[in-house]
Design an enzyme around this catalytic site. Structure first.
Site, mmCIF file in Angstrom:
data_model
loop_
_atom_site.group_PDB
_atom_site.id
_atom_site.type_symbol
_atom_site.label_atom_id
_atom_site.label_comp_id
_atom_site.label_asym_id
_atom_site.label_seq_id
_atom_site.Cartn_x
_atom_site.Cartn_y
_atom_site.Cartn_z
ATOM 1 N N LYS A 173 38.321 50.646 46.616
ATOM 2 C CA LYS A 173 36.975 50.734 46.044
ATOM 3 C C LYS A 173 35.928 50.836 47.143
ATOM 4 O O LYS A 173 35.979 50.097 48.127
ATOM 5 C CB LYS A 173 36.704 49.511 45.170
ATOM 6 C CG LYS A 173 37.663 49.380 43.988
ATOM 7 C CD LYS A 173 37.433 48.106 43.202
ATOM 8 C CE LYS A 173 37.764 46.876 44.000
ATOM 9 N NZ LYS A 173 37.739 45.631 43.174
ATOM 10 N N THR A 204 25.705 42.242 40.787
ATOM 11 C CA THR A 204 27.020 42.876 40.708
ATOM 12 C C THR A 204 28.145 41.841 40.645
ATOM 13 O O THR A 204 29.292 42.141 40.962
ATOM 14 C CB THR A 204 27.245 43.795 41.926
ATOM 15 O OG1 THR A 204 27.071 43.026 43.135
ATOM 16 C CG2 THR A 204 26.263 44.961 41.924
ATOM 17 N N GLY A 206 31.128 39.978 39.547
ATOM 18 C CA GLY A 206 32.226 40.277 38.642
ATOM 19 C C GLY A 206 32.599 41.728 38.496
ATOM 20 O O GLY A 206 33.408 42.080 37.627
ATOM 21 N N THR A 207 32.062 42.588 39.344
ATOM 22 C CA THR A 207 32.354 44.024 39.184
ATOM 23 C C THR A 207 33.830 44.340 39.422
ATOM 24 O O THR A 207 34.410 45.170 38.717
ATOM 25 C CB THR A 207 31.491 44.869 40.134
ATOM 26 O OG1 THR A 207 31.594 44.349 41.465
ATOM 27 C CG2 THR A 207 30.043 44.866 39.715
ATOM 28 N N GLY A 208 34.448 43.679 40.411
ATOM 29 C CA GLY A 208 35.860 43.948 40.677
ATOM 30 C C GLY A 208 36.748 43.520 39.522
ATOM 31 O O GLY A 208 37.687 44.230 39.139
ATOM 32 N N CYS A 209 36.449 42.350 38.960
ATOM 33 C CA CYS A 209 37.197 41.864 37.792
ATOM 34 C C CYS A 209 37.034 42.840 36.627
ATOM 35 O O CYS A 209 38.001 43.192 35.931
ATOM 36 C CB CYS A 209 36.691 40.489 37.383
ATOM 37 S SG CYS A 209 36.648 39.267 38.704
#
Length: 267
Positions: A173, A204, A206-209
């Site tokens: 990412k 942002t 929690g974007t990866g989750c």
């Protein structure tokens, strides 16, 4: 209805972890289930403390789901210790679920560590080979691949290196990169690139989750890996674009913006 299981940590502030995963599953019209591996006392500004669930209880939660309910995809997030990783890997090998998406969470959005540094070797040896899709951000990919990433070419090189560790596909990412947000997918044969303009917001959390859970949801619904990643990228971009200024630090994304705007779909 497709059914998706999240194995991850709990974020009491609601923006990341299990809470973000369940919101994402619901937004995609799949039934969400959860196995909590760590309880994290965190908010938008800091991580106060972490209490890990015992490996035995982690295994029993996984047993409880798989002995009763068909699982169409599994998303794995925060695994803080080698013991936790081994417990999860043991059960994945036992139940052999399809569509395993692993987000190798190492740090919270505010930079606080969520994985014991000594656990990285266990992650590489035990967890990564079980991933159908692995979704590290640039700092995580640098740690796993043991190299510096400064360009898209570096992202490609890291993807090749990590793919060789046994995962079936990897998305590096690009949210930590300068310029547009470019994600690089490598499936062992081809590279795919997903680029969006960078959104100017600090919210942002929690974007990866959210991204990895969206991929798992789309895989459960039958999409190919490239199409699942493309759809997940569009979803998380929307959620960031309409993110919420909640708390004093990095606020959460808006998982249900489309629902709030347009109501429930008739599909």
């Amino acid at each position: 209805m497709k059914k998706v299981l999240s194995i991850a940590g709990s974020d009491c502030s609601g923006g990341a972890g299990i809470q973000a995963d369940l919101k994402t599953f619901s937004a995609h019209g799949v039934f969400g289930m959860s196995v909590i591996v760590s309880v994290v006392a965190e908010n938008t500004s800091r991580v106060i403390d972490i209490q890990d669930i015992t490996p035995d209880m982690i295994e029993k939660q996984i047993d409880a789901v798989f002995e009763d309910i068909e699982v169409d995809a599994v998303k794995i997030g925060m695994l803080s210790t080698p013991e936790c990783m081994k417990a999860v890997a043991k059960k994945l090998l036992q139940y052999k679920p399809q569509n395993v998406v692993i987000d190798p969470v190492m740090y919270a959005k505010n930079g606080c560590p969520l994985m014991n540094p000594t656990a990285v070797s266990t992650l590489i040896d035990t967890v990564i080979p079980l991933a159908d899709v692995l979704t590290p951000n640039i700092p995580e990919a640098e740690k796993i691949a043991d190299m510096q990433i400064s360009t898209v070419s570096d992202m490609e090189a890291a993807a090749r290196k990590i793919y060789a560790m046994g995962c079936k596909a990897i998305v590096v990412k690009g949210g930590h990169h300068i310029g547009n947000a470019v994600d690089v997918l490598f499936d062992g044969e081809n590279f795919y690139y997903f680029e969006t303009s960078r959104i100017d917001t600090k919210n942002t959390h929690g974007t990866g989750c959210t991204f990895s859970s969206a991929i798992a949801s789309q895989l459960a619904k039958g999409k190919s890996v490239p199409l699942a990643v493309e759809s997940a990228k569009a979803y998380v971009t929307m959620a960031i674009e309409h993110s919420l200024a909640i708390g004093k630090g990095c606020g959460p994304t808006h998982h249900f913006y489309e629902l709030y705007q347009h109501g429930l779909s008739k599909e």
